[in-house]
Design an enzyme around this catalytic site. Structure first.
Site, PDB file in Angstrom:
ATOM      1  N   LYS A  75       0.830  -1.212   0.000  1.00 31.28           N
ATOM      2  CA  LYS A  75       0.000   0.000   0.000  1.00 31.28           C
ATOM      3  C   LYS A  75       0.865   1.264   0.000  1.00 31.28           C
ATOM      4  CE  LYS A  75      -2.349  -1.067   3.769  1.00 31.28           C
ATOM      5  NZ  LYS A  75      -1.810  -2.378   4.154  1.00 31.28           N
TER       6      LYS A  75
ATOM      7  N   ARG B 278     -10.084   0.743   7.917  1.00 31.15           N
ATOM      8  CA  ARG B 278      -9.687  -0.622   8.255  1.00 31.15           C
ATOM      9  C   ARG B 278     -10.801  -1.376   8.970  1.00 31.15           C
ATOM     10  NH1 ARG B 278      -3.778   0.487   8.280  1.00 31.15           N
ATOM     11  NH2 ARG B 278      -2.626  -1.370   8.820  1.00 31.15           N
TER      12      ARG B 278
ATOM     13  N   ARG C 100      11.534  -6.743   4.922  1.00 31.54           N
ATOM     14  CA  ARG C 100      11.173  -5.336   4.747  1.00 31.54           C
ATOM     15  C   ARG C 100      12.009  -4.419   5.638  1.00 31.54           C
ATOM     16  NH1 ARG C 100       5.048  -3.135   5.058  1.00 31.54           N
ATOM     17  NH2 ARG C 100       5.008  -3.848   7.218  1.00 31.54           N
TER      18      ARG C 100
ATOM     19  N   ARG D 228      10.599  -2.256  10.967  1.00 27.19           N
ATOM     20  CA  ARG D 228       9.501  -1.668  11.717  1.00 27.19           C
ATOM     21  C   ARG D 228       9.322  -2.443  12.997  1.00 27.19           C
ATOM     22  NH1 ARG D 228       4.164  -0.434   8.167  1.00 27.19           N
ATOM     23  NH2 ARG D 228       3.193  -1.256  10.047  1.00 27.19           N
TER      24      ARG D 228
ATOM     25  N   ARG E 292      -1.578  -8.543  13.759  1.00 26.35           N
ATOM     26  CA  ARG E 292      -2.019  -7.637  12.685  1.00 26.35           C
ATOM     27  C   ARG E 292      -2.780  -8.420  11.617  1.00 26.35           C
ATOM     28  NH1 ARG E 292       3.469  -5.522  10.958  1.00 26.35           N
ATOM     29  NH2 ARG E 292       2.400  -4.260   9.432  1.00 26.35           N
TER      30      ARG E 292
HETATM   31  P1  AMP Z   1       0.293   0.477   8.791  1.00 28.13           P
HETATM   32  O1  AMP Z   1       1.523   1.310   8.666  1.00 28.13           O
HETATM   33  O2  AMP Z   1      -0.791   0.906   7.850  1.00 28.13           O
HETATM   34  O3  AMP Z   1       0.584  -0.986   8.730  1.00 28.13           O
HETATM   35  O4  AMP Z   1      -0.280   0.756  10.267  1.00 28.13           O
HETATM   36  C1  AMP Z   1       0.476   0.462  11.424  1.00 28.13           C
HETATM   37  C2  AMP Z   1      -0.436   0.338  12.636  1.00 28.13           C
HETATM   38  O5  AMP Z   1      -1.113   1.589  12.866  1.00 28.13           O
HETATM   39  C3  AMP Z   1      -1.545  -0.692  12.505  1.00 28.13           C
HETATM   40  O6  AMP Z   1      -1.117  -2.001  12.823  1.00 28.13           O
HETATM   41  C4  AMP Z   1      -2.578  -0.154  13.511  1.00 28.13           C
HETATM   42  O7  AMP Z   1      -2.182  -0.454  14.824  1.00 28.13           O
HETATM   43  C5  AMP Z   1      -2.462   1.346  13.309  1.00 28.13           C
HETATM   44  N1  AMP Z   1      -3.391   1.852  12.282  1.00 28.13           N
HETATM   45  C6  AMP Z   1      -3.053   2.425  11.089  1.00 28.13           C
HETATM   46  N2  AMP Z   1      -4.143   2.776  10.396  1.00 28.13           N
HETATM   47  C7  AMP Z   1      -5.205   2.392  11.148  1.00 28.13           C
HETATM   48  C8  AMP Z   1      -6.615   2.462  10.981  1.00 28.13           C
HETATM   49  N3  AMP Z   1      -7.169   2.980   9.876  1.00 28.13           N
HETATM   50  N4  AMP Z   1      -7.391   1.971  11.968  1.00 28.13           N
HETATM   51  C9  AMP Z   1      -6.874   1.450  13.088  1.00 28.13           C
HETATM   52  N5  AMP Z   1      -5.561   1.336  13.312  1.00 28.13           N
HETATM   53  C10 AMP Z   1      -4.722   1.813  12.357  1.00 28.13           C
END
Ligand code: AMP
Length: 227
Positions: free
Chosen positions: A16, A90, A129, A162, A173
């Protein structure tokens, strides 16, 4: 061509962030990533960062109202010119709140781009990654960068894993994705907005598919291939 107002859906490490950046650069669309916002707030130690750390560090989703509040102002400032949302919505709650917010502004979504990657591939991708601590871009070890200690090919920053890419947090996740986010595929399909992309392919091939699905095939050539 009318500006796209789109959301990017997909499991962890489906690309993404990478595809979002490519689209934003190729088609001059503003982009925001909730994951990136939350990581930045956490690093800065802001109240939002401290509040959300307890969810993100465990691989759990942050509550819907916190997420929607964190993007509402951004949408107000950017939605008219078209936009890309990476990582939101999400949950069904976020999707309906986002719909309501965008309807009210007269800027409804035009597309939901779903990066479809089989679960078996994800573990491998996450293991390899690396993310730049400065610009937030991600790179695959052995493909885009040769060594763990390499500098970011984009900005020269330090590459690191990360924090939530460890196997335990990733499992959490993945289960949050399966339970709460996967139903959004059906949600957007029913609205005629879903663009399903076979994303287990090279970055350039995935981008070409997205461009074609959005009727932007001609713009493929504008996007520079990633190093
Ligand atoms: P990402 O970088 O998109 O993988 O997001 C990292 C973490 O941020 C996720 O595992 C969630 O804990 C939190 N997070 C990011 N976007 C959302 C969202 N739209 N709703 C809830 N938690 C989010």
């Amino acid at each position: 061509m009318k500006p796209h107002r789109l959301v990017l859906l997909g499991p962890p490490a489906s690309g993404k962030g990478t595809q979002g950046q490519l689209m934003a650069e190729a088609w001059h669309l503003p982009i925001t990533s909730t994951g990136e916002i939350l990581r930045r707030e956490s690093t800065l130690g802001t109240p939002l960062g401290l509040e959300t750390d307890r969810y993100t560090s465990l691989g759990q989703l942050v509550p819907d109202e916190v997420v929607i509040a964190s993007i509402a102002d951004w949408l107000d400032a950017n939605a008219d010119a078209g936009f890309i949302l990476d990582g939101t919505p999400r949950t069904l709650g976020q999707a309906t709140a986002l719909d309501a917010l965008l309807e009210k502004r007269g800027t409804p979504l035009t597309d939901a781009v779903f990066l479809d990657v089989p679960p078996a591939v994800i573990e491998d991708r996450v293991r390899l990654r690396l993310m730049c601590a400065r610009c937030g871009r991600t790179f695959r070890l052995g493909w885009q960068v040769r060594e763990k200690t390499a500098a970011c090919p984009q900005c020269g920053g330090t590459l690191e894993r990360r924090k939530d890419d460890d196997p335990t947090t990733l499992a959490e996740r993945m289960s949050a994705y399966a339970e709460k986010t996967a139903p959004l595929v059906q949600f957007y399909d029913a609205r005629g907005l879903l663009r399903r992309i076979a994303a287990d392919q090279a970055v350039e091939k995935v981008f070409a598919q997205i461009a074609a699905a959005l009727g932007r095939a001609e713009a493929e050539k504008e996007a520079a291939p990633r190093p």
